[in-house]
Enzyme design. Sequence first.
Site, PDB file in Angstrom:
ATOM      1  N   ASP A 289       0.853  -1.190   0.000  1.00 43.00           N
ATOM      2  CA  ASP A 289       0.000   0.000   0.000  1.00 43.00           C
ATOM      3  C   ASP A 289       0.888   1.239   0.000  1.00 43.00           C
ATOM      4  O   ASP A 289       1.935   1.281   0.670  1.00 43.00           O
ATOM      5  CB  ASP A 289      -0.909   0.015   1.228  1.00 43.00           C
ATOM      6  CG  ASP A 289      -1.940   1.127   1.164  1.00 43.00           C
ATOM      7  OD1 ASP A 289      -2.642   1.231   0.135  1.00 43.00           O
ATOM      8  OD2 ASP A 289      -2.041   1.885   2.123  1.00 43.00           O
ATOM      9  N   GLY A 331      -7.244   1.266  -6.009  1.00 41.36           N
ATOM     10  CA  GLY A 331      -6.655   2.443  -5.387  1.00 41.36           C
ATOM     11  C   GLY A 331      -5.136   2.400  -5.504  1.00 41.36           C
ATOM     12  O   GLY A 331      -4.569   2.237  -6.580  1.00 41.36           O
ATOM     13  N   ASP A 332      -4.459   2.566  -4.330  1.00 48.39           N
ATOM     14  CA  ASP A 332      -2.992   2.492  -4.311  1.00 48.39           C
ATOM     15  C   ASP A 332      -2.521   1.187  -3.676  1.00 48.39           C
ATOM     16  O   ASP A 332      -1.422   1.106  -3.130  1.00 48.39           O
ATOM     17  CB  ASP A 332      -2.412   3.690  -3.543  1.00 48.39           C
ATOM     18  CG  ASP A 332      -2.935   3.758  -2.116  1.00 48.39           C
ATOM     19  OD1 ASP A 332      -3.945   3.087  -1.816  1.00 48.39           O
ATOM     20  OD2 ASP A 332      -2.324   4.466  -1.292  1.00 48.39           O
ATOM     21  N   GLU A 333      -3.354   0.144  -3.766  1.00 49.10           N
ATOM     22  CA  GLU A 333      -3.010  -1.168  -3.203  1.00 49.10           C
ATOM     23  C   GLU A 333      -2.554  -2.127  -4.306  1.00 49.10           C
ATOM     24  O   GLU A 333      -3.180  -2.210  -5.363  1.00 49.10           O
ATOM     25  CB  GLU A 333      -4.216  -1.775  -2.479  1.00 49.10           C
ATOM     26  CG  GLU A 333      -4.652  -0.974  -1.254  1.00 49.10           C
ATOM     27  CD  GLU A 333      -5.884  -1.577  -0.592  1.00 49.10           C
ATOM     28  OE1 GLU A 333      -6.591  -2.355  -1.286  1.00 49.10           O
ATOM     29  OE2 GLU A 333      -6.154  -1.273   0.570  1.00 49.10           O
TER      30      GLU A 333
END
Length: 416
Positions: A289, A331-333
């Site tokens: 993340d 997302g940012d995962e």
Amino acid sequence: MIGLFRRKRVAHSRPTLGKVLQRMNLSLALIAVGTAGIFLTLVALLALRAYANHNLHLIARSISYTVEAAVVFDDRSAAREALMLIASNEEVSEAKILNKDGRLLAYWHHPKDGPLHGLEQLVARWAMPEAIELPINHEGKLVGKVWLSSHGGSLLRFLLRGLAGIIACLALSTLCALILSRRMLHGIVRSLNDIANVAHVVRSDRSFGQRVPSAPIAELHELSNDFNGLLEELETWQAHLKQENDSLTHRATHDSLTGLPNRAFFEGQLSHALSHITPEEKLAVLFIDGDRFKEVNDSHGHAAGDAVLTTIAGRIRSQLRDGDVVARMGGDEFAVLLSPVRRQADVTRIADKIIDSMTQPVALPNQQQVIASLSIGIAFYPDHAATSQGLLHEADDAMYQAKHRYHGGWRLAIQK
């Protein structure tokens, strides 16, 4: 299964095109030769009947001239001798010499012996002319009569020879029809078999690249060309559909921004790896993340956030082996599948390399730069979980601990 067996049995019981055409050629040849043979035999039989009738009259006249004196003088012995001398050398069944009062002077008949005597009599009764009767005249006066009936020996021999000739012609015509039909059917059946074989391969293997060779017969050549044209269109359509399906499959399984596989694809790969892993092997899942990613979006805009995500995806990919899988989970995962792994140190070394790769600044579209950092959670199979969802959950918890308790870096999941 029973229906399929019945369909195959019915298909096998049907005659092939070659056999049907060959049977037709043989039938036509046999009918033609048989009809011609019977017609010629009947014509010859009628001609022979007329000849036999004429010959019988000639024999009767010859006997009449020969026995004229014996009849006049009522010499039975001379009449019998003359009658036997002539009749025994001709096709005569019975012969009689009568005086003018109808009294029998001499009689002769063909010997009733031999294996074909009964058949000869039957042929003579049905095919030979009727018995004839000629007068015997002396100085213009009637002195007696000659009575003759035909013998069927010659006619029977003619019929037997004719039958043998017809059979020989039928055998020869059958052989010729077989040879000629095979030569004729070779081009037809071979061309149709080529089309059928290509159609079977195309239907069973979906191989539209197959082509039918040219045929020696004009109509079949045109059919082959049309069939090949249809295959070309199908091949083009199949390539277009495959391209479209590949594009749709890629869109369904990959992230449009980073080009990495998405969550569904990653979970499928993880389940597949778990189902094929051996008891001696291990497997590791890294849940990654981005730190402070929301600040980049808020401060520099979504375009800058997209640039950061794309850079992170590329740097993670560059630190992995060829067989490893990295995916954007949303997302940012991100998530990484390392399979197989031998030692824990190998996985932590990769995690360190991923974190170190982010020390270089990320260039943004507005010409500014930012430093991005990552938090990584690591879970091992079978140490931390035995299912795909369990491994993702444990790695996610470990990442949460690394982000909020240790402010970045990597953390191992808690062994239970």
